[in-house]
Design a protein around this motif. Structure first.
Motif, PDB file in Angstrom:
ATOM      1  N   LEU A  50       7.800   4.359 -14.405  1.00  0.00           N
ATOM      2  CA  LEU A  50       7.352   4.826 -13.087  1.00  0.00           C
ATOM      3  C   LEU A  50       5.857   5.118 -13.049  1.00  0.00           C
ATOM      4  O   LEU A  50       5.335   5.860 -13.878  1.00  0.00           O
ATOM      5  CB  LEU A  50       8.128   6.088 -12.690  1.00  0.00           C
ATOM      6  N   VAL A  51       5.188   4.529 -12.067  1.00  0.00           N
ATOM      7  CA  VAL A  51       3.770   4.779 -11.811  1.00  0.00           C
ATOM      8  C   VAL A  51       3.634   5.110 -10.320  1.00  0.00           C
ATOM      9  O   VAL A  51       4.129   4.357  -9.480  1.00  0.00           O
ATOM     10  CB  VAL A  51       2.896   3.547 -12.150  1.00  0.00           C
ATOM     11  N   VAL A  52       2.980   6.239 -10.017  1.00  0.00           N
ATOM     12  CA  VAL A  52       2.771   6.653  -8.636  1.00  0.00           C
ATOM     13  C   VAL A  52       1.279   6.582  -8.318  1.00  0.00           C
ATOM     14  O   VAL A  52       0.464   7.137  -9.054  1.00  0.00           O
ATOM     15  CB  VAL A  52       3.308   8.091  -8.399  1.00  0.00           C
ATOM     16  N   CYS A  53       0.934   5.915  -7.236  1.00  0.00           N
ATOM     17  CA  CYS A  53      -0.450   5.817  -6.781  1.00  0.00           C
ATOM     18  C   CYS A  53      -0.540   6.471  -5.403  1.00  0.00           C
ATOM     19  O   CYS A  53       0.319   6.246  -4.540  1.00  0.00           O
ATOM     20  CB  CYS A  53      -0.880   4.348  -6.667  1.00  0.00           C
ATOM     21  N   ILE A  54      -1.589   7.267  -5.211  1.00  0.00           N
ATOM     22  CA  ILE A  54      -1.795   7.988  -3.955  1.00  0.00           C
ATOM     23  C   ILE A  54      -2.918   7.317  -3.181  1.00  0.00           C
ATOM     24  O   ILE A  54      -3.972   6.983  -3.757  1.00  0.00           O
ATOM     25  CB  ILE A  54      -2.149   9.466  -4.231  1.00  0.00           C
ATOM     26  N   GLU A  55      -2.711   7.179  -1.893  1.00  0.00           N
ATOM     27  CA  GLU A  55      -3.739   6.590  -1.036  1.00  0.00           C
ATOM     28  C   GLU A  55      -5.049   7.348  -1.191  1.00  0.00           C
ATOM     29  O   GLU A  55      -5.081   8.581  -1.137  1.00  0.00           O
ATOM     30  CB  GLU A  55      -3.268   6.637   0.414  1.00  0.00           C
ATOM     31  N   MET A  80      -1.390  13.030   6.250  1.00  0.00           N
ATOM     32  CA  MET A  80      -0.256  12.843   5.369  1.00  0.00           C
ATOM     33  C   MET A  80      -0.547  11.643   4.469  1.00  0.00           C
ATOM     34  O   MET A  80      -0.749  10.539   4.963  1.00  0.00           O
ATOM     35  CB  MET A  80       1.003  12.596   6.211  1.00  0.00           C
ATOM     36  N   PRO A  81      -0.585  11.862   3.162  1.00  0.00           N
ATOM     37  CA  PRO A  81      -0.878  10.743   2.274  1.00  0.00           C
ATOM     38  C   PRO A  81       0.269   9.740   2.185  1.00  0.00           C
ATOM     39  O   PRO A  81       1.432  10.098   2.325  1.00  0.00           O
ATOM     40  CB  PRO A  81      -1.103  11.396   0.910  1.00  0.00           C
ATOM     41  N   THR A  82      -0.113   8.502   1.981  1.00  0.00           N
ATOM     42  CA  THR A  82       0.848   7.445   1.684  1.00  0.00           C
ATOM     43  C   THR A  82       0.783   7.204   0.191  1.00  0.00           C
ATOM     44  O   THR A  82      -0.300   7.189  -0.395  1.00  0.00           O
ATOM     45  CB  THR A  82       0.494   6.157   2.452  1.00  0.00           C
ATOM     46  N   ILE A  83       1.948   7.041  -0.430  1.00  0.00           N
ATOM     47  CA  ILE A  83       1.962   6.735  -1.855  1.00  0.00           C
ATOM     48  C   ILE A  83       2.696   5.424  -2.084  1.00  0.00           C
ATOM     49  O   ILE A  83       3.518   4.998  -1.269  1.00  0.00           O
ATOM     50  CB  ILE A  83       2.599   7.855  -2.702  1.00  0.00           C
ATOM     51  N   VAL A  84       2.371   4.812  -3.202  1.00  0.00           N
ATOM     52  CA  VAL A  84       3.075   3.638  -3.693  1.00  0.00           C
ATOM     53  C   VAL A  84       3.597   4.007  -5.069  1.00  0.00           C
ATOM     54  O   VAL A  84       2.851   4.552  -5.893  1.00  0.00           O
ATOM     55  CB  VAL A  84       2.140   2.412  -3.793  1.00  0.00           C
ATOM     56  N   ALA A  85       4.863   3.752  -5.288  1.00  0.00           N
ATOM     57  CA  ALA A  85       5.458   3.989  -6.606  1.00  0.00           C
ATOM     58  C   ALA A  85       6.072   2.675  -7.065  1.00  0.00           C
ATOM     59  O   ALA A  85       6.827   2.051  -6.321  1.00  0.00           O
ATOM     60  CB  ALA A  85       6.525   5.072  -6.521  1.00  0.00           C
ATOM     61  N   HIS A  86       5.713   2.259  -8.264  1.00  0.00           N
ATOM     62  CA  HIS A  86       6.333   1.040  -8.782  1.00  0.00           C
ATOM     63  C   HIS A  86       6.971   1.336 -10.125  1.00  0.00           C
ATOM     64  O   HIS A  86       6.530   2.239 -10.855  1.00  0.00           O
ATOM     65  CB  HIS A  86       5.352  -0.141  -8.828  1.00  0.00           C
TER      66      HIS A  86
END
Length: 87
Positions: free
Chosen positions: A81-86, A1-7
């Motif tokens: 919004l910017v989403v980064c995927i592990e 399951m990927p972890t994402i960071v959204a800032h």
């Protein structure tokens, strides 16, 4: 399951932190372990980290009216919004 960071940027950090909308919205698509972060030198800059079981479902949900409504309620400035995927 990927972890994402959204800032992204918000209009009111305190309102954003107190809002139940993100857990309600993301809970419907199975997102878990949602953590919130603030930038201590910029009160308009915030972030989320979360575990996303289905990235396709997440992507589709983020394009929905429900996502737009939740972001509007939370005071999110969607153009930031910017989403980064592990990796």
């Amino acid at each position: 399951m990927p972890t994402i960071v959204a800032h992204h940027k918000v209009k009111d950090q305190k309102h954003w932190l107190a809002s139940p909308k993100r857990k309600e919205f993301f809970g419907l698509i199975g997102v878990t372990n949602i953590r919130t972060f603030i930038n201590p030198t910029d009160p308009t800059s915030v972030a989320l980290m979360m575990d996303v079981p289905d990235m396709e479902k997440f992507g589709a949900a983020m394009q929905s009216k429900d996502a737009a409504d939740a972001m509007s309620y939370d005071g999110v400035l969607p153009e930031t919004l910017v989403v980064c995927i592990e990796a």
